[in-house]
Design a protein around this motif. Structure first.
Motif, PDB file in Angstrom:
ATOM      1  N   SER A 255      95.341 -18.125 -42.697  1.00  0.00           N
ATOM      2  CA  SER A 255      93.925 -18.308 -42.444  1.00  0.00           C
ATOM      3  C   SER A 255      93.654 -18.342 -40.946  1.00  0.00           C
ATOM      4  O   SER A 255      94.401 -18.935 -40.176  1.00  0.00           O
ATOM      5  CB  SER A 255      93.441 -19.614 -43.080  1.00  0.00           C
ATOM      6  N   ALA A 256      92.570 -17.713 -40.534  1.00  0.00           N
ATOM      7  CA  ALA A 256      92.209 -17.717 -39.120  1.00  0.00           C
ATOM      8  C   ALA A 256      91.611 -19.049 -38.695  1.00  0.00           C
ATOM      9  O   ALA A 256      91.483 -19.314 -37.504  1.00  0.00           O
ATOM     10  CB  ALA A 256      91.210 -16.600 -38.844  1.00  0.00           C
ATOM     11  N   MET A 257      91.235 -19.870 -39.657  1.00  0.00           N
ATOM     12  CA  MET A 257      90.576 -21.125 -39.347  1.00  0.00           C
ATOM     13  C   MET A 257      91.550 -22.285 -39.186  1.00  0.00           C
ATOM     14  O   MET A 257      91.152 -23.368 -38.793  1.00  0.00           O
ATOM     15  CB  MET A 257      89.572 -21.478 -40.441  1.00  0.00           C
ATOM     16  N   GLN A 258      92.828 -22.073 -39.517  1.00  0.00           N
ATOM     17  CA  GLN A 258      93.803 -23.148 -39.441  1.00  0.00           C
ATOM     18  C   GLN A 258      95.078 -22.637 -38.798  1.00  0.00           C
ATOM     19  O   GLN A 258      95.371 -21.443 -38.817  1.00  0.00           O
ATOM     20  CB  GLN A 258      94.123 -23.666 -40.835  1.00  0.00           C
ATOM     21  N   SER A 259      95.847 -23.549 -38.261  1.00  0.00           N
ATOM     22  CA  SER A 259      97.122 -23.149 -37.666  1.00  0.00           C
ATOM     23  C   SER A 259      98.266 -23.317 -38.655  1.00  0.00           C
ATOM     24  O   SER A 259      99.373 -22.883 -38.380  1.00  0.00           O
ATOM     25  CB  SER A 259      97.410 -23.986 -36.415  1.00  0.00           C
ATOM     26  N   GLY A 260      98.025 -23.939 -39.800  1.00  0.00           N
ATOM     27  CA  GLY A 260      99.066 -24.163 -40.783  1.00  0.00           C
ATOM     28  C   GLY A 260      99.441 -22.898 -41.533  1.00  0.00           C
ATOM     29  O   GLY A 260      98.778 -21.877 -41.467  1.00  0.00           O
ATOM     30  N   ARG A 261     100.539 -22.976 -42.276  1.00  0.00           N
ATOM     31  CA  ARG A 261     101.023 -21.820 -43.014  1.00  0.00           C
ATOM     32  C   ARG A 261     101.042 -22.087 -44.520  1.00  0.00           C
ATOM     33  O   ARG A 261     101.852 -21.526 -45.243  1.00  0.00           O
ATOM     34  CB  ARG A 261     102.409 -21.436 -42.529  1.00  0.00           C
ATOM     35  N   ALA A 262     100.144 -22.923 -45.001  1.00  0.00           N
ATOM     36  CA  ALA A 262     100.094 -23.256 -46.423  1.00  0.00           C
ATOM     37  C   ALA A 262      99.735 -22.032 -47.250  1.00  0.00           C
ATOM     38  O   ALA A 262      98.849 -21.254 -46.889  1.00  0.00           O
ATOM     39  CB  ALA A 262      99.078 -24.369 -46.671  1.00  0.00           C
ATOM     40  N   ARG A 263     100.422 -21.837 -48.338  1.00  0.00           N
ATOM     41  CA  ARG A 263     100.208 -20.761 -49.309  1.00  0.00           C
ATOM     42  C   ARG A 263     100.400 -19.362 -48.739  1.00  0.00           C
ATOM     43  O   ARG A 263      99.951 -18.398 -49.316  1.00  0.00           O
ATOM     44  CB  ARG A 263      98.816 -20.882 -49.933  1.00  0.00           C
ATOM     45  N   THR A 264     101.053 -19.231 -47.589  1.00  0.00           N
ATOM     46  CA  THR A 264     101.284 -17.898 -47.034  1.00  0.00           C
ATOM     47  C   THR A 264     102.535 -17.258 -47.610  1.00  0.00           C
ATOM     48  O   THR A 264     102.779 -16.080 -47.365  1.00  0.00           O
ATOM     49  CB  THR A 264     101.421 -17.947 -45.503  1.00  0.00           C
ATOM     50  N   ASP A 265     103.337 -18.012 -48.355  1.00  0.00           N
ATOM     51  CA  ASP A 265     104.532 -17.440 -48.965  1.00  0.00           C
ATOM     52  C   ASP A 265     104.257 -16.908 -50.375  1.00  0.00           C
ATOM     53  O   ASP A 265     105.141 -16.349 -51.007  1.00  0.00           O
ATOM     54  CB  ASP A 265     105.653 -18.477 -49.006  1.00  0.00           C
ATOM     55  N   GLU A 266     103.036 -17.030 -50.869  1.00  0.00           N
ATOM     56  CA  GLU A 266     102.678 -16.541 -52.197  1.00  0.00           C
ATOM     57  C   GLU A 266     102.352 -15.056 -52.166  1.00  0.00           C
ATOM     58  O   GLU A 266     101.834 -14.544 -51.176  1.00  0.00           O
ATOM     59  CB  GLU A 266     101.441 -17.277 -52.727  1.00  0.00           C
ATOM     60  N   TRP A 267     102.621 -14.387 -53.272  1.00  0.00           N
ATOM     61  CA  TRP A 267     102.237 -12.992 -53.455  1.00  0.00           C
ATOM     62  C   TRP A 267     101.111 -12.956 -54.468  1.00  0.00           C
ATOM     63  O   TRP A 267     101.134 -13.653 -55.466  1.00  0.00           O
ATOM     64  CB  TRP A 267     103.428 -12.169 -53.929  1.00  0.00           C
ATOM     65  N   VAL A 268     100.093 -12.149 -54.208  1.00  0.00           N
ATOM     66  CA  VAL A 268      98.884 -12.107 -55.026  1.00  0.00           C
ATOM     67  C   VAL A 268      98.771 -10.743 -55.703  1.00  0.00           C
ATOM     68  O   VAL A 268      98.949  -9.706 -55.063  1.00  0.00           O
ATOM     69  CB  VAL A 268      97.631 -12.362 -54.160  1.00  0.00           C
ATOM     70  N   LEU A 269      98.519 -10.763 -57.018  1.00  0.00           N
ATOM     71  CA  LEU A 269      98.187  -9.554 -57.751  1.00  0.00           C
ATOM     72  C   LEU A 269      96.699  -9.616 -58.011  1.00  0.00           C
ATOM     73  O   LEU A 269      96.217 -10.540 -58.661  1.00  0.00           O
ATOM     74  CB  LEU A 269      98.963  -9.467 -59.063  1.00  0.00           C
ATOM     75  N   GLU A 270      95.968  -8.647 -57.468  1.00  0.00           N
ATOM     76  CA  GLU A 270      94.516  -8.653 -57.536  1.00  0.00           C
ATOM     77  C   GLU A 270      94.058  -7.310 -58.103  1.00  0.00           C
ATOM     78  O   GLU A 270      94.484  -6.258 -57.636  1.00  0.00           O
ATOM     79  CB  GLU A 270      93.970  -8.861 -56.128  1.00  0.00           C
ATOM     80  N   PHE A 271      93.197  -7.350 -59.104  1.00  0.00           N
ATOM     81  CA  PHE A 271      92.704  -6.126 -59.725  1.00  0.00           C
ATOM     82  C   PHE A 271      91.626  -5.497 -58.859  1.00  0.00           C
ATOM     83  O   PHE A 271      90.787  -6.186 -58.293  1.00  0.00           O
ATOM     84  CB  PHE A 271      92.147  -6.419 -61.115  1.00  0.00           C
TER      85      PHE A 271
END
Length: 92
Positions: free
Chosen positions: A11-27
């Motif tokens: 996220s550009a709004m935070q410096s943390g790396r939460a949920r950045t290791d997830e892979w997303v399948l989006e239709f």
């Protein structure tokens, strides 16, 4: 009913790396959006475009798409580069 698989960006709004290791399948959208004549909001009758599935690895997301016959494209994650500079560089 095509889909895309990508790794969630930081996220550009935070410096943390939460949920950045997830892979997303989006239709992807199968129907064009149109303006509602009464309210003026845009929308469509495609409910699959609202679905986002998360997986811990890219291989699991690809396996899910293959199991259910969903044609999916995998988007590679761009390399994360840091721009290192000193505070003193602001005054040069």
């Amino acid at each position: 009913m095509a889909a895309r698989i990508y790794q969630r960006p930081q996220s550009a709004m935070q410096s943390g790396r939460a949920r950045t290791d997830e892979w997303v399948l989006e239709f992807e959208q199968s129907e064009a959006r149109r303006a509602d004549p009464l309210m003026g909001w845009t929308g469509s009758g495609d409910t699959q475009a609202q679905v986002q599935l998360t997986f811990p690895t890219r291989d699991e997301a690809k396996a899910y798409a293959e199991k259910y016959g969903i044609p999916a494209r995998v988007h590679a994650t761009p390399p994360h580069t840091l721009k290192l500079q000193a505070y003193a560089d602001n005054f040069r």
